[in-house]
Design a protein around this motif. Structure first.
Motif, PDB file in Angstrom:
ATOM      1  N   ASP A   6       0.850  -1.191   0.000  1.00 50.22           N
ATOM      2  CA  ASP A   6       0.000   0.000   0.000  1.00 50.22           C
ATOM      3  C   ASP A   6       0.885   1.240   0.000  1.00 50.22           C
ATOM      4  O   ASP A   6       2.114   1.144   0.086  1.00 50.22           O
ATOM      5  N   VAL A  49       3.231  -1.100   3.387  1.00 50.38           N
ATOM      6  CA  VAL A  49       2.886  -2.374   4.023  1.00 50.38           C
ATOM      7  C   VAL A  49       2.131  -3.247   3.021  1.00 50.38           C
ATOM      8  O   VAL A  49       1.211  -2.781   2.343  1.00 50.38           O
ATOM      9  N   GLN A  50       2.530  -4.512   2.941  1.00 51.36           N
ATOM     10  CA  GLN A  50       1.835  -5.484   2.095  1.00 51.36           C
ATOM     11  C   GLN A  50       0.696  -6.064   2.929  1.00 51.36           C
ATOM     12  O   GLN A  50       0.936  -6.718   3.940  1.00 51.36           O
ATOM     13  N   ARG A  51      -0.552  -5.824   2.509  1.00 53.34           N
ATOM     14  CA  ARG A  51      -1.714  -6.288   3.280  1.00 53.34           C
ATOM     15  C   ARG A  51      -2.490  -7.315   2.481  1.00 53.34           C
ATOM     16  O   ARG A  51      -2.720  -7.141   1.286  1.00 53.34           O
ATOM     17  N   ARG A 105      -5.937 -10.183   3.093  1.00 55.52           N
ATOM     18  CA  ARG A 105      -6.980 -10.808   3.913  1.00 55.52           C
ATOM     19  C   ARG A 105      -6.902 -12.307   3.677  1.00 55.52           C
ATOM     20  O   ARG A 105      -6.858 -12.763   2.535  1.00 55.52           O
ATOM     21  N   GLU A 132       1.122  -7.418   6.613  1.00 54.40           N
ATOM     22  CA  GLU A 132       0.032  -7.425   7.586  1.00 54.40           C
ATOM     23  C   GLU A 132      -1.056  -8.356   7.070  1.00 54.40           C
ATOM     24  O   GLU A 132      -1.673  -8.095   6.038  1.00 54.40           O
ATOM     25  N   LEU A 161      -4.660  -9.924   7.599  1.00 56.18           N
ATOM     26  CA  LEU A 161      -5.929  -9.707   8.275  1.00 56.18           C
ATOM     27  C   LEU A 161      -6.617 -11.066   8.245  1.00 56.18           C
ATOM     28  O   LEU A 161      -7.220 -11.451   7.247  1.00 56.18           O
ATOM     29  N   LYS A 203      -5.315  -8.658  13.057  1.00 53.98           N
ATOM     30  CA  LYS A 203      -4.105  -8.221  12.367  1.00 53.98           C
ATOM     31  C   LYS A 203      -2.908  -9.008  12.875  1.00 53.98           C
ATOM     32  O   LYS A 203      -2.685  -9.118  14.075  1.00 53.98           O
ATOM     33  N   ALA A 260       1.174  -9.023  12.070  1.00 55.77           N
ATOM     34  CA  ALA A 260       2.222  -8.282  11.362  1.00 55.77           C
ATOM     35  C   ALA A 260       3.586  -8.941  11.534  1.00 55.77           C
ATOM     36  O   ALA A 260       3.906  -9.460  12.603  1.00 55.77           O
TER      37      ALA A 260
END
Length: 146
Positions: free
Chosen positions: A43, A47-49, A51, A73, A75, A108, A110
């Motif tokens: 993002d 941070v690479q997020r 789900r 991160e 989710l 979350k 991380a």
């Protein structure tokens, strides 16, 4: 029970046994098709997020690709239901140590991967007298790319 009665009683069980064996073979939860890798982009904050959802012997997505030395991160949650699930990644040499219970509300998680490689993530839950969730197919791949 005499021999003839015994043979007759086991013959009536044979179709049920065949169905039970067939269902047992299908109930492993393991797909022969490998999941498509899902590349995660960072993002704006770097941070690479992603789900990730655990369910009846699966994780979606089942193959996640992230960049080395970039914060990640997850989710993570599980589908509604009574079966407990967790998410485990044990790769301390790569800077990835995760052991979290999953709930229906996302949590979350991380970490920053420090080493390129492919690492398993899985559920360690095991009902009494049955195969573990991991043995039944609840396993995925976290791929750390250069």
């Amino acid at each position: 029970m005499n021999r003839k009665e015994f043979i007759m009683s086991t013959r009536s069980l044979a179709p049920l046994l065949a169905v039970a064996l067939a269902l047992g073979a299908c109930a492993t939860g393991k797909d022969e098709v490998k999941p498509e890798p899902q590349a995660i982009k960072a993002d704006k904050d770097g941070v690479q997020r992603v789900r990730i959802v655990g369910g009846s012997y699966f994780f979606k997505p089942g193959h996640i690709v992230v960049k080395v030395n970039v914060p990640v991160e997850l989710l993570a949650s599980r589908e509604p239901g009574m079966a407990p699930h967790n998410l485990v990644i044990r790769e301390p040499g790569a800077g990835i140590v995760v052991d979290e219970e999953l709930a229906t509300e996302p949590k979350k998680i991380a970490f920053t991967p420090r080493k390129v490689g492919k690492y398993a993530f899985y559920c360690t839950k095991k009902p009494p007298l049955l195969a573990s969730h991991r043995e039944r197919g609840m396993e995925g791949v976290l791929e750390v790319a250069p």
